[in-house]
Design a protein around this motif. Structure first.
Motif: not given
Length: 143
Positions: A36, A39, A43, A52, A55, A67, A70, A74, A79, A81, A93
């Motif tokens: 996490q 990622v 971002i 996406a 990433i 995806t 993400l 989310e 995060i 979108r 993102l």
């Protein structure tokens, strides 16, 4: 002493696996797993311009895998979108305040864990290790 290819690569893979497990356990206890955090850092580095597909490319994973990651971020409120202003099909993102807070805690911890792990190597061993890794990377780049 001669070390076989099998022994070297087994030790390398075992070291990586144990390192990831140790880092992930410690970081998850603080709120964001190693994956996490990676990622979230990607971002953050793209300053709200990440998609996406970006990433997936940076992380070296399939778009579907990115995806799914993400989606989880989310769901966890780390995060958002945001629809692209020029292309409604594209979602940009961005980190939420909770995502920023997670990075603020996890990234220093990740650095601390790296320092602790590598403290076992003296400067000569570090240089030799780095040189060996660079040769392996060069060989992989040619493949």
């Amino acid at each position: 002493m001669n070390v076989s290819d099998e022994e070297l690569l087994t030790d390398l893979f075992r070291t990586i696996a144990l390192m990831r497990k140790s880092f992930d356990r410690a970081m998850t206890e603080q709120g964001a797993s190693l994956a996490q955090t990676k990622v979230l850092m990607c971002i953050k580095a793209r300053s709200g311009n990440a998609r996406a597909v970006d990433i997936a490319e940076i992380m070296g994973v399939a778009p579907r895998t990115a995806t799914e990651a993400l989606d989880g971020l989310e769901r966890d409120g780390l995060i958002r979108r945001i629809p692209d202003k020029e292309d409604r099909r594209v979602k940009r993102l961005t980190l939420t305040p909770a995502g920023e807070a997670a990075v603020a805690v996890a990234e220093p911890l990740r650095r601390q864990l790296m320092t602790k792990l590598l403290a076992n190597l003296n400067s000569s061993e570090r240089l030799n290790f780095h040189a060996a890794l660079q040769k392996l990377l060069e060989g992989l780049a040619d493949a």
